[in-house]
Design a protein around this motif. Structure first.
Motif: not given
Length: 243
Positions: A37-42, A117-130
Motif C-alpha cells: 500500500a505504501v509503495a503504490r500510494g494507496r 502481488p502482496e499475497t505471501v504464499g506460505w502465509s496464505n497456505e497456513v491461514m487457509h489450509v494448515w
C-alpha cells in the motif's frame, strides 16, 4: 490415550506452536499488505481496516488466541488433565467451526482466483489450509474437551451473521484502494456487481447453513468424546491421577 497426561502434553505443545505459526503468518501478510500500500500510494488506513475485515483474518487471529490460551493454561497449571472451562470450551468450539469453514470455503470457492502481488504464499497456505486442518484435528484429537450443550452450536452463528451485516453495510461506503471502484467486498461471492444480489443471498444462505451444520458436528463430536464437569466421560468416570 487422548485423555492421558502424555497425549495432553504433546497436543497442548502443538497448540502453542500452531498458534505462534498462525500469528507469524498473519503478521507476515499484514506487513506485506501495508508495504504494498505504501509503495503504490494507496490509503494505508483503508488497507489496514480492510485487512481486518476478512473473515479469514478474524477466524485465524481468534483461533490463535484460543488455542494458545488452552495450551499455556495447561502448562501453567502443572499439566493437570482438567476439563476445559465452559467459556474456553465454547470459544474453542466456535473458532474450530470458523476455521473449518474458512478452509472449506477457500478451497472450494477461492482456490482458483489469482493471488494479489502482496499475497505471501506460505502465509496464505497456513491461514487457509494448515491452520484449519489443525483445528479440525483438534476437534477429534484434542484432550479434555468439555461436553457442551446443543445450544452452543447455534451460538456459533452469531459472529458470522454480525460479520456479514457489517460487510454488506460497510462495503458500499469504501473506495477500493487497489482498483478505485466505489465499493470494496472482501470476497467476490459477496459482491453483487459480479453476480447480482440473488447470487449473494444464495451464498450467504449456503455458508450460514454450513456454519450451523459444522457447529452441530463439532458439538456432537465433543459430546461423544468429551468430559462432563463431574468428571465422567461417555457415562463413566475418567481415571484420576495425582500429578
Amino acid at each position: 490415550m487422548q485423555n492421558s497426561r502424555g497425549w495432553a502434553t504433546g497436543w497442548n505443545a502443538a497448540r502453542v506452536v500452531i498458534a505462534a505459526l498462525i500469528v507469524v503468518a498473519v503478521g507476515a501478510q499484514f506487513a506485506s499488505s501495508v508495504a504494498e500500500a505504501v509503495a503504490r500510494g494507496r490509503d494505508v488506513a483503508t488497507v489496514v481496516a480492510n485487512f481486518f475485515s476478512f473473515f479469514t483474518i478474524l477466524s485465524n487471529v481468534s483461533s490463535a488466541v484460543v488455542i494458545a490460551w488452552l495450551g499455556l493454561r495447561f502448562f501453567a497449571r502443572g499439566r493437570r488433565l482438567d476439563v476445559d472451562p465452559p467459556a474456553l470450551a465454547t470459544a474453542l468450539a466456535f473458532v474450530s467451526t470458523y476455521m473449518i469453514v474458512t478452509g472449506v470455503v477457500y478451497n472450494l470457492l477461492l482456490r482458483g482466483i489469482p493471488l494479489q502481488p502482496e499475497t505471501v504464499g506460505w502465509s496464505n497456505e497456513v491461514m487457509h489450509v494448515w491452520g484449519p486442518l489443525f483445528l479440525l484435528l483438534d476437534v477429534v484429537l484434542g484432550p479434555a474437551r468439555r461436553r457442551l450443550p446443543w445450544s452452543a452450536a447455534f451460538g456459533a452463528a452469531i459472529f458470522p451473521i454480525v460479520w456479514i451485516v457489517y460487510t454488506l453495510v460497510r462495503a458500499p461506503l469504501i473506495t477500493n484502494p487497489t482498483t478505485g471502484v466505489p465499493f470494496w467486498y472482501p470476497y467476490p461471492f459477496l459482491d453483487p456487481s459480479t453476480g447480482g444480489w440473488g447470487s449473494v443471498v444464495f451464498y450467504i444462505v449456503i455458508i450460514a447453513v454450513a456454519i450451523v451444520a459444522l457447529a452441530v458436528g463439532v458439538v456432537a463430536i465433543g459430546r461423544a468424546r468429551g468430559i462432563r464437569s463431574d468428571g465422567t466421560r461417555a457415562g463413566r468416570p475418567i481415571e484420576r491421577r495425582a500429578y
